[in-house]
Structure formats: structure tokens, C-alpha cells
Write a protein that holds these residues in place. Sequence first.
Motif, PDB file in Angstrom:
ATOM      1  N   THR A 201       0.748  -1.208   0.091  1.00 29.61           N
ATOM      2  CA  THR A 201       0.075  -0.033  -0.100  1.00 29.61           C
ATOM      3  C   THR A 201       1.024   1.103  -0.045  1.00 29.61           C
ATOM      4  O   THR A 201       2.062   1.361   0.249  1.00 29.61           O
ATOM      5  CB  THR A 201      -0.820   0.068   1.284  1.00 29.61           C
ATOM      6  OG1 THR A 201       0.006  -0.147   2.469  1.00 29.61           O
ATOM      7  CG2 THR A 201      -2.063  -1.094   1.391  1.00 29.61           C
TER       8      THR A 201
ATOM      9  N   GLN B 182      -2.131   4.128  -6.317  1.00 32.57           N
ATOM     10  CA  GLN B 182      -2.177   2.767  -7.069  1.00 32.57           C
ATOM     11  C   GLN B 182      -3.248   3.114  -8.324  1.00 32.57           C
ATOM     12  O   GLN B 182      -3.767   3.868  -8.311  1.00 32.57           O
ATOM     13  CB  GLN B 182      -2.774   1.724  -6.052  1.00 32.57           C
ATOM     14  CG  GLN B 182      -1.834   1.375  -4.796  1.00 32.57           C
ATOM     15  CD  GLN B 182      -2.648   0.503  -4.015  1.00 32.57           C
ATOM     16  OE1 GLN B 182      -3.775   0.630  -3.804  1.00 32.57           O
ATOM     17  NE2 GLN B 182      -1.876  -0.125  -3.093  1.00 32.57           N
TER      18      GLN B 182
ATOM     19  N   CYS C 142       6.582   4.097  -1.862  1.00 32.00           N
ATOM     20  CA  CYS C 142       5.666   3.418  -0.946  1.00 32.00           C
ATOM     21  C   CYS C 142       6.505   3.046   0.223  1.00 32.00           C
ATOM     22  O   CYS C 142       6.602   1.645   0.471  1.00 32.00           O
ATOM     23  CB  CYS C 142       5.060   2.074  -1.602  1.00 32.00           C
ATOM     24  SG  CYS C 142       4.161   2.435  -3.182  1.00 32.00           S
TER      25      CYS C 142
ATOM     26  N   GLN D 139       5.167  -5.169  -7.332  1.00 30.27           N
ATOM     27  CA  GLN D 139       4.084  -4.404  -7.033  1.00 30.27           C
ATOM     28  C   GLN D 139       4.040  -3.201  -7.799  1.00 30.27           C
ATOM     29  O   GLN D 139       2.994  -2.340  -7.584  1.00 30.27           O
ATOM     30  CB  GLN D 139       3.898  -4.305  -5.535  1.00 30.27           C
ATOM     31  CG  GLN D 139       3.575  -5.555  -4.585  1.00 30.27           C
ATOM     32  CD  GLN D 139       2.521  -6.334  -5.061  1.00 30.27           C
ATOM     33  OE1 GLN D 139       1.167  -5.574  -5.274  1.00 30.27           O
ATOM     34  NE2 GLN D 139       2.329  -7.256  -5.526  1.00 30.27           N
TER      35      GLN D 139
ATOM     36  N   ARG E  95      -1.594  -2.768  -7.566  1.00 33.51           N
ATOM     37  CA  ARG E  95      -0.279  -2.371  -7.942  1.00 33.51           C
ATOM     38  C   ARG E  95      -0.215  -0.865  -8.594  1.00 33.51           C
ATOM     39  O   ARG E  95      -1.344  -0.447  -8.765  1.00 33.51           O
ATOM     40  CB  ARG E  95       0.123  -3.437  -8.947  1.00 33.51           C
ATOM     41  CG  ARG E  95       0.102  -4.752  -8.597  1.00 33.51           C
ATOM     42  CD  ARG E  95       0.972  -5.743  -9.242  1.00 33.51           C
ATOM     43  NE  ARG E  95       0.241  -7.215  -9.265  1.00 33.51           N
ATOM     44  CZ  ARG E  95       0.910  -8.288  -9.287  1.00 33.51           C
ATOM     45  NH1 ARG E  95       2.371  -7.885  -9.576  1.00 33.51           N
ATOM     46  NH2 ARG E  95       0.418  -9.401  -9.189  1.00 33.51           N
ATOM     47  N   HIS E  96       0.881  -0.479  -8.646  1.00 33.00           N
ATOM     48  CA  HIS E  96       1.308   0.747  -9.328  1.00 33.00           C
ATOM     49  C   HIS E  96       1.841   0.577 -10.655  1.00 33.00           C
ATOM     50  O   HIS E  96       2.581  -0.396 -10.852  1.00 33.00           O
ATOM     51  CB  HIS E  96       2.270   1.486  -8.430  1.00 33.00           C
ATOM     52  CG  HIS E  96       1.844   2.317  -7.241  1.00 33.00           C
ATOM     53  ND1 HIS E  96       1.657   1.486  -6.087  1.00 33.00           N
ATOM     54  CD2 HIS E  96       1.518   3.669  -6.962  1.00 33.00           C
ATOM     55  CE1 HIS E  96       1.318   2.236  -5.141  1.00 33.00           C
ATOM     56  NE2 HIS E  96       1.362   3.618  -5.512  1.00 33.00           N
TER      57      HIS E  96
END
Length: 312
Positions: free
Chosen positions: A2, A29, A63, A153, A184-185
Motif C-alpha cells: 500500500t 495505485q 511506498c 508491486q 499495484r502501481h
Amino acid sequence: MTGEIVFNDVSKFYGDVLGVNRVNLAIPQGITSLVGPNGSGKTTLMNLMTGLIQPTRGSIDVCGIRPDEPEKLFQVAGYCTQFDSFPKGLTGYQFIYSYLRLFGMTHADADRRTVAALERVNMAEAAPRKIAGYSKGMRQRIKLAQAIAHDPQILVLDEPLNGLDPLVRAETIALFRSYAREGRHVIVSTHILHEVDMISDQVILLNGGYILAEGQIKAVRDEIQEHPMQILIRCSRPQSLAAKLFESDYVVEARLHSDGAGLLVKTRTPERFYLALNTIALNGINIETVAPADDDANSVYEYLIGGEEPTR
């Protein structure tokens, strides 16, 4: 994972040359497109968030990880650069497998993940061949396979759709969307505006190293809805293709290219146009390449920003 990718008053200068300046961003995200002409600062921003270069001033948080912590960062991030750089003599399989072994994976794990990544980008059949013999589109896909092989991620992708044919392009966009749905990004750079309309949850507009605007894609879509986009299509039978395209209401104009080996097409609904083109490609006309015309890409960008100059 996150969190957000946060730039706090970040500047990067290469000697006296500006890369980016006074960047303050919080990238959530989902799929974020970095949009701007060549030299606008897109690649610099990506290199900063992946730790390949360090800022002249300011700080970056990916992140919860600093980009100057490469061992931590590359456990969670995958970077597909715009430029080709492959070790000499490697096959597609070896290119990905050797990368995964650098993460300390066992032979069995690296092999399993390599096969899975190759299948996800439809490169399993070409995997035993040397990369030196790949087409531009195949090189793009093998770089993407390497970027996703360790299940990151955060995906950072510099012009990832360049050189892809329509069907592979659609499959690749679907892959990006599936990653975004998983929380995810996905950071994608482009100078082609219709790609923003097709794939993005949010957009960041850059020009001359400055952030001009950022926000949800709907506002961008509303601004460009009526602006026609010009596309160059290389194909085996351009006159037949033109006749088929005019059967739809997606085309404003279509004319033979000056070399007679393709068409220049204008459309106000590029997403619907590409779907129609996929159908045509499956019915007897060999389409070699599809790409927005270079000068039109720049004009569309100028249309979007309204000719504004960044405040210095």
C-alpha cells in the motif's frame, strides 16, 4: 503493498541542463500516465523513482522505500526502459532467467517464473531464439517479461507500447489493467495522447521539466474528445484498407502515404478505431505497423496544454 510514490520538492539538473524542477507529486495505485513530448522530463522522473539517478534536491518515497535503497526497491519494482540494452548472445529465456537468479532465486523458482512471464506476454515460442534476431515488438515484449517476472508491486514502463502491432497492443494494455485491478502501481510514459485515454486512471502532464497538471483522466478525455488524431498505417493493400475503413464512422480522413506503402488516417475516436482495425487485420489485410504520426503527436499535446509555458 500500500501507499503512494511521493516526490517532495524534487529537482534534477545535469550540470546546467534541467531534467525536472520543483516536482511535488503523490502517485496512487492504479495506472498513471506521464505525458509529454520528447525531452519533457518523463524518463528523468522514472529514473528518479527507480533509483537509477539521485535528485539534485528534494526527497522521494516509493511506498515506504527510498530510491537509494536498491536492494529493497528492486524486490518490489520492475522497470522496463525505453532503450534496448541486451547482453550479447542471450536468448529471450536466458535474459529473464539470469535476471531472476540475481535475486537469489533457486534454479527451479527462476525457471518457473521465467516460463510464466514469457507466457504472459506471448513470447514462449520465441524464447529459445537469440534476442538479436527479434523484431522491435518482440524486444519490447521480452523487456516487459523481465520487468514482471519477479511479480513486482510497482511497474515502471517507459514507452512500453512502441513497436507493438494492434493485437499485441490490446493484450499488453489488458495486462496493465489486470495489474492495476490487483492494487499495484503501473507508471507508463508516453507522448501519444490516445494511449492515455485508453489505459490511464490518472495523468501527469510534463513540459520542459515542469509538472503542468495532474489528475483524473476524465478531465483530459473531455478536453480532447473533438480533436482528431492522425495515424500512420503500413500495410500490404492500403487502397483496400482505406475502402474498408470508410465503411465505418470512425474515420474523418484517410489518404495514401506519399511512398504508396501505407495510409495516413484521421480519427476522433481512436479507441473505437483500433478495435475496428483489429477486426480488419483478422480478415485478410496484412497490417505491418500502426503508429501515430510524429508531428501529430506533438500537435495533440500542444492542443491539450493550450500552448501554455510553465511558470519559472
